[in-house]
Enzyme design. Structure first.
Site, PDB file in Angstrom:
ATOM      1  CG  ASP A 118      -1.982   2.595   6.350  1.00 23.33           C
ATOM      2  OD1 ASP A 118      -2.529   3.580   6.879  1.00 23.33           O
ATOM      3  OD2 ASP A 118      -2.147   2.314   5.145  1.00 23.33           O
ATOM      4  CG  ASP A 166      -1.668   1.254   1.426  1.00 22.80           C
ATOM      5  OD1 ASP A 166      -2.412   1.638   0.517  1.00 22.80           O
ATOM      6  OD2 ASP A 166      -1.509   1.888   2.490  1.00 22.80           O
ATOM      7  CG  ASP A 181      -1.641   7.440   0.097  1.00 21.97           C
ATOM      8  OD1 ASP A 181      -0.838   8.355  -0.100  1.00 21.97           O
ATOM      9  OD2 ASP A 181      -2.378   6.978  -0.791  1.00 21.97           O
TER      10      ASP A 181
END
Length: 231
Positions: free
Chosen positions: A171, A12, A14
């Site tokens: 995240d 991922d 961001d």
């Protein structure tokens, strides 16, 4: 020698590779203020962490009863975000080390993100991570964003890897759910510490409750080695 066998790693972007959430918050705050919703707080923004920009715009329109179309909200947010992203986006140092270590060993790498292709390109170029991460999938390119598995499955397809051979780093809870739905292993590094107990993170194969403060390139690499040996 590559100790990771046939493993591919999908990142991922961001909140995982780079600390871009402050820029997304500011872009969203400015957009909502322009459309008649002042006082958007960081706590409110945290509800949208891990949700694609397009889906966030759709949620704003519904939740705040905005007159602007989703496309208008998306364009306004992306325009502001790109300006902020190009000015300053910080890559997490241990994540950079991890990417470089995997690239040195020839491990297939990809980015699968809810951001627009333009935003992904700007961040990877600005941080220099584009030298290592050349396979990139935006949620804009697939039918559904996270928590649907589409971006991760497309990343695996482009890498020529099977989902079972892919390990995702995420995240956010929607991303962990997407990795699980794709049939991929997941290292979860919660951006919002209070969300570490979310049921989506319970599906992760490795959960670092302390987030980025707990992540090390060496620790993640050794976990991958053990994972490869056990698969």
């Amino acid at each position: 020698m590559n100790r990771l066998g046939g493993i591919s790693v999908v990142f991922d972007l961001d909140g995982t590779l780079v600390d871009s959430e402050p820029n997304y918050y500011e872009a969203g705050r400015q957009t909502l203020a322009e459309h008649g919703v002042p006082g958007f707080t960081w706590a409110q923004h945290e509800r949208y962490v891990g949700v694609s920009t397009q889906e966030t715009a759709a949620l704003w329109k519904r939740e705040y009863g905005l007159a602007a179309s989703v496309d208008e909200l998306l364009a306004d947010t992306n325009r502001r975000y790109l300006a902020l992203a190009r000015a300053a986006t910080r890559a997490y140092p241990e994540m950079r080390k991890f990417v470089e270590l995997l690239a040195t060993e020839g491990v297939p790498l990809a980015v699968a993100s809810g951001s627009s292709p333009e935003a992904i390109e700007a961040i990877l170029a600005g941080t220099g991570l584009d030298a290592y991460l050349r396979t990139v999938v935006s949620a804009d390119e697939v039918p559904r964003g996270k928590p649907a598995p589409d971006v991760f499955l497309e990343a695996a397809r482009r890498l020529g890897s099977t989902p079972a051979d892919c390990v995702v780093l995420e995240d956010a809870a929607p991303g962990a759910a997407a990795a699980h739905a794709a049939g991929m292993r997941c290292i979860a590094i919660p951006y919002v510490a209070a969300q570490a107990d979310a049921e989506e993170f319970a599906t992760a194969d490795l959960l670092l409750r302390g987030g980025q403060a707990e992540f090390t390139a060496r620790g993640a690499y050794e976990w991958l080695v053990r994972s490869a040996a056990g698969s």
